[in-house]
Design an enzyme around this catalytic site. Structure first.
Site, PDB file in Angstrom:
ATOM      1  N   ASP A  85       7.878  62.784  44.094  1.00 62.36           N
ATOM      2  CA  ASP A  85       9.108  63.272  45.044  1.00 62.36           C
ATOM      3  C   ASP A  85       9.741  61.869  45.271  1.00 62.36           C
ATOM      4  OD1 ASP A  85      10.962  64.889  46.702  1.00 62.36           O
ATOM      5  OD2 ASP A  85       9.852  63.593  48.305  1.00 62.36           O
ATOM      6  N   GLU A 125       7.257  67.226  40.036  1.00 62.65           N
ATOM      7  CA  GLU A 125       7.177  66.063  40.779  1.00 62.65           C
ATOM      8  C   GLU A 125       5.724  65.591  40.620  1.00 62.65           C
ATOM      9  OE1 GLU A 125      10.364  66.911  44.354  1.00 62.65           O
ATOM     10  OE2 GLU A 125       8.249  67.537  44.810  1.00 62.65           O
TER      11      GLU A 125
END
Length: 233
Positions: free
Chosen positions: A50, A122
């Site tokens: 992320d 992610e």
């Protein structure tokens, strides 16, 4: 699944991702949902990915749009890294074919759930970085995924979601804020369908539908904005 088939799937996925892992166990971990193991799953890799994704996209936008201010760049980045965008990337990479889920999660449609697919993207970013320890190589891989979408991102206020734009429209005209109410929910979680009513002063009540309350609210807000483009309230 035989070892031969497993290896073939690994090679095909590596081809779609655009990166061949030196440590295939990192990719396996990135594909493993917490329903399989509370300890060995993609959540830590997702945390890392992320942050890396945000940096990669921010760096790209900074150089691609040298004349845009921080506010516009922030909205552009948000559009590119939000769940919906990551879900599209996951579908492009056909990740649903490779997710490692528990039997229960699989039966409930987890391999098509946008939140899981977005988290997996992610996690794969985090896994690639740990495998190569090269930000330039990671950026090259990630930006390749995004190529089909960069042309649709323009530095305009349209990057704000419909609910935000509707609220700003009404505030600028000193009108009361819209009121949203859920009037119907069909089906059982996680496969529910929501119907939402939105009341705006001076307009007829309008309805929107979606797979979540948020999606339904965004849908009706978008319809109201279209009408407001044609008339003033």
């Amino acid at each position: 699944m035989t070892k031969v088939h497993s290896k073939l799937n690994e090679i095909r996925l590596a081809s779609r991702i655009g990166y061949l892992f030196k440590q295939p166990e990192l990719l396996q971990l990135a594909l493993t949902h917490r329903s399989v193991s509370h300890k060995h799953n993609y959540e830590r890799l997702e945390f890392l990915g992320d942050s890396l994704l945000g940096m990669i996209i921010a760096n790209y936008l900074y150089h691609a749009y040298p004349n845009e201010n921080e506010g516009r760049l922030t909205r552009m980045r948000a559009t590119l890294v939000r769940q919906e965008a990551l879900g599209k990337i996951a579908n492009d990479l056909k990740l649903s074919q490779n997710l490692i889920l528990s039997t229960g999660e699989l039966k409930s449609g987890g391999h098509h759930r946008e939140s899981i697919l977005a988290d997996t993207v992610e996690a794969i970013i985090g896994a690639i970085y740990l495998d190569c320890h090269d930000l330039n190589q990671l950026s090259s891989v990630v930006l390749k995924w995004y190529e089909p979408y960069f042309s649709h991102i323009e530095p305009t206020d349209q990057l704000k979601d419909p609910k935000s734009r509707l609220q700003e429209y009404l505030q600028a005209r000193k009108k009361p804020l819209p009121v949203y109410d859920v009037i119907d929910i069909q089906g059982d979680a996680p496969n529910q369908h929501f119907t939402v009513e939105c009341k705006v002063e001076g307009m007829s009540v309008m309805k929107g539908e979606g797979l979540s309350r948020r999606f339904a609210e965004q849908a009706v807000a978008a319809d109201i904005l279209k009408l407001l483009e044609k008339k003033s309230i």
